[in-house]
Design an enzyme around this catalytic site. Structure first.
Site, short mmCIF file in Angstrom:
data_model
loop_
_atom_site.label_atom_id
_atom_site.label_comp_id
_atom_site.label_asym_id
_atom_site.label_seq_id
_atom_site.Cartn_x
_atom_site.Cartn_y
_atom_site.Cartn_z
N ARG A 23 5.05 4.90 -20.96
CA ARG A 23 4.75 4.93 -19.51
C ARG A 23 6.03 4.75 -18.67
NH1 ARG A 23 5.68 2.18 -14.95
NH2 ARG A 23 5.49 0.24 -16.11
N ASP A 24 6.62 3.56 -18.72
CA ASP A 24 7.78 3.32 -17.84
C ASP A 24 8.96 4.18 -18.29
OD1 ASP A 24 9.21 2.21 -15.78
OD2 ASP A 24 9.03 0.14 -16.44
N CYS A 249 12.37 3.83 -12.78
CA CYS A 249 11.22 4.02 -11.89
C CYS A 249 11.60 5.10 -10.90
CB CYS A 249 10.86 2.73 -11.16
SG CYS A 249 9.52 3.00 -9.98
N ASN A 258 14.38 0.13 -19.13
CA ASN A 258 13.92 -1.22 -19.46
C ASN A 258 14.81 -1.83 -20.53
OD1 ASN A 258 11.28 0.54 -18.91
ND2 ASN A 258 10.85 -1.56 -18.35
P1 HMG Z 1 -1.73 8.50 -1.23
O1 HMG Z 1 -1.13 9.84 -0.96
O2 HMG Z 1 -1.63 7.45 -0.18
O3 HMG Z 1 -3.23 8.68 -1.72
O4 HMG Z 1 -1.07 7.95 -2.57
P2 HMG Z 1 -4.59 8.82 -0.94
O5 HMG Z 1 -5.46 7.67 -1.32
O6 HMG Z 1 -4.33 9.06 0.53
O7 HMG Z 1 -5.18 10.16 -1.57
C1 HMG Z 1 -4.49 11.40 -1.44
C2 HMG Z 1 -4.96 12.35 -2.52
O8 HMG Z 1 -4.59 11.86 -3.80
C3 HMG Z 1 -6.47 12.54 -2.59
O9 HMG Z 1 -6.67 13.88 -3.00
C4 HMG Z 1 -6.88 11.64 -3.72
O10 HMG Z 1 -8.08 12.04 -4.37
C5 HMG Z 1 -5.72 11.77 -4.66
P3 HMG Z 1 -7.16 15.00 -1.95
O11 HMG Z 1 -8.44 14.45 -1.42
O12 HMG Z 1 -6.07 15.05 -0.93
O13 HMG Z 1 -7.25 16.20 -2.81
N1 HMG Z 1 -5.58 10.59 -5.51
C6 HMG Z 1 -5.52 10.59 -6.85
N2 HMG Z 1 -5.54 11.58 -7.76
C7 HMG Z 1 -5.47 11.21 -9.06
N3 HMG Z 1 -5.39 9.93 -9.49
C8 HMG Z 1 -5.36 8.93 -8.61
C9 HMG Z 1 -5.42 9.25 -7.23
N4 HMG Z 1 -5.40 8.49 -6.12
C10 HMG Z 1 -5.50 9.31 -5.08
N5 HMG Z 1 -5.28 7.66 -9.03
C11 HMG Z 1 -1.22 6.63 -4.57
C12 HMG Z 1 -1.45 6.69 -3.07
C13 HMG Z 1 -1.36 5.19 -5.01
C14 HMG Z 1 -2.28 7.51 -5.24
C15 HMG Z 1 0.19 7.21 -4.85
O14 HMG Z 1 1.10 6.48 -4.07
C16 HMG Z 1 0.59 7.11 -6.30
O15 HMG Z 1 0.04 7.79 -7.15
N6 HMG Z 1 1.59 6.26 -6.60
C17 HMG Z 1 2.04 6.03 -7.97
C18 HMG Z 1 3.49 5.67 -8.02
C19 HMG Z 1 3.87 5.33 -9.44
O16 HMG Z 1 3.18 5.62 -10.40
N7 HMG Z 1 5.04 4.67 -9.56
C20 HMG Z 1 5.56 4.25 -10.84
C21 HMG Z 1 4.83 3.07 -11.43
S1 HMG Z 1 5.33 1.50 -10.75
C22 HMG Z 1 6.73 1.06 -11.70
O17 HMG Z 1 7.25 1.86 -12.43
C23 HMG Z 1 7.20 -0.38 -11.64
C24 HMG Z 1 6.84 -1.17 -12.91
O18 HMG Z 1 7.43 -0.60 -14.08
C25 HMG Z 1 7.32 -2.64 -12.77
C26 HMG Z 1 8.79 -2.76 -12.36
O19 HMG Z 1 9.68 -2.24 -13.06
O20 HMG Z 1 9.00 -3.42 -11.33
C27 HMG Z 1 5.31 -1.21 -13.12
MG MG Z 2 9.44 -0.92 -14.72
#
Ligand code: HMG
Ligand code: MG
Length: 307
Positions: A23-24, A249, A258
């Site tokens: 994943r990450d 990320c 990581n």
């Molecule tokens: P948004 O654009 O605000 O979403 O994104 P929304 O709620 O306004 O919806 C817009 C559209 O997206 C809609 O579709 C939803 O159905 C669809 P439309 O009606 O326009 O056709 N939608 C989805 N589709 C599939 N799966 C879903 C989903 N949700 C909405 N789950 C959202 C908000 C949270 C979805 C977006 O910002 C997003 O996907 N973000 C993910 C970012 C991400 O994955 N980042 C990496 C992980 S975090 C990380 O790596 C840190 C970590 O490792 C710890 C560290 O190191 O600190 C964990």
């Molecule tokens: Mg991370």
């Protein structure tokens, strides 16, 4: 070659590694791997003895195209008894996707800072907590385990140093939602051991038990192992790491990989701490993955043992 085991006081006898490579690691690779390669990666990690393999994310495919194949990947994986396959889920849409596939472990992912909350989730910190509330509630009701990630616990590329009190505040709100575990993210790898100690002590003082805390260090400045040892000494027993040090990320500019699982395993083995994971199999997996990605693993232990 055997270099022996010399334990130190104040350390656990066993550590659980949460392997976050699929994943990450893969979410930040420019190369999008075929789903069969990802499935083989997960199978190799399980064969090496990992019991927690964070497999993919149910996020918007436009936000993280590398993981757009989440459903296909999970359908291609034969899940092993005794192994957990957590998936990231930001909202109810993501939870529905995870429940449809019968997943038992999810993770929501919040931020201690407003800048990263906006960039990663398109929401403020308050709005993200509101978004997570029904996700955690419904998941717990269905009997799932819910990890709560908290990013930018130490420093943030847009805001600089993040005050401990701010991290404790958001951490407490994530736990109050019903998360069963809290993973402290050093998303851009800037933490150092004194700061790790200060945060863990502040969390303990806020009644968040180390039993529920995991550490998630990125190794940007080469501090991840020192920070991990510090956390183990403070009572943490769950450590996140990625095979070969893959990762980063996509929404945090200066994030690199990581802590490499192999580097962690080398240290834990030398300290006589059990993990149940076979270092040689991990090295072979990371060498194999490096060939798929077309670049060598940044892990020093992989480089040393692959010679
Ligand atoms: P948004 O654009 O605000 O979403 O994104 P929304 O709620 O306004 O919806 C817009 C559209 O997206 C809609 O579709 C939803 O159905 C669809 P439309 O009606 O326009 O056709 N939608 C989805 N589709 C599939 N799966 C879903 C989903 N949700 C909405 N789950 C959202 C908000 C949270 C979805 C977006 O910002 C997003 O996907 N973000 C993910 C970012 C991400 O994955 N980042 C990496 C992980 S975090 C990380 O790596 C840190 C970590 O490792 C710890 C560290 O190191 O600190 C964990
Ligand atoms: Mg991370």
């Amino acid at each position: 070659m055997n270099y022996g085991r010399t334990p130190l006081d104040d350390l656990p006898s066993r550590v659980t590694i949460c392997e976050v490579g699929p994943r990450d690691g893969l979410q930040n690779e420019p190369v999008v791997l075929p789903v069969e390669v990802k499935a083989e990666f997960v199978a190799r990690l399980v064969d090496a003895g990992n019991t927690v393999v964070e497999t993919t994310s149910f996020v918007h495919p436009k936000w993280v195209p590398q993981l757009a194949d989440a459903e296909t990947l999970l359908s291609a994986i034969e899940q092993s008894e005794g192994v957990r396959y957590p998936v990231l889920v930001p909202n109810e849409r993501g939870l529905d996707r995870a429940l449809d596939l019968g997943m038992r472990d999810i993770a929501v992912f919040g931020s201690a800072t407003e800048s990263f909350a906006q960039r990663n989730l398109n929401r403020s910190v308050d709005e993200s907590i509101q978004m997570f509330a029904p996700v955690v509630g419904r998941a717990r009701e269905a009997g799932l385990a819910v990890r709560g990630y908290l990013s930018m616990c130490f420093g943030d590329p847009w805001e600089g140093e993040v005050p401990v009190a701010k991290v404790v505040d958001v951490a407490s709100r994530m736990m109050a939602l019903g998360c069963t575990e809290l993973s402290l993210g050093d998303t851009i790898g800037v933490a150092t051991p004194g700061r790790v100690t200060a945060l863990l002590d502040a969390l303990s003082a806020a009644a968040i038990s180390m039993e529920h805390v995991a550490v998630h260090f990125h190794d940007t400045y080469g501090q991840a192992l020192a920070n991990t040892l510090t956390a183990l000494r403070r009572g943490v027993t769950t450590v996140d790491a990625s095979a070969g040090g893959l990762g980063g990320c996509p929404y945090a500019g200066s994030a690199t990989g990581n802590l490499a699982t192999e580097d962690l395993l080398w240290q834990l083995a030398g300290l006589g701490i059990e993990t149940g994971i076979d270092l040689d199999k991990m090295v072979a997996t990371s060498v194999w993955m490096a060939e798929r990605l077309g670049r060598p693993s940044p892990s020093r232990t992989v480089a040393a043992l692959a010679r």
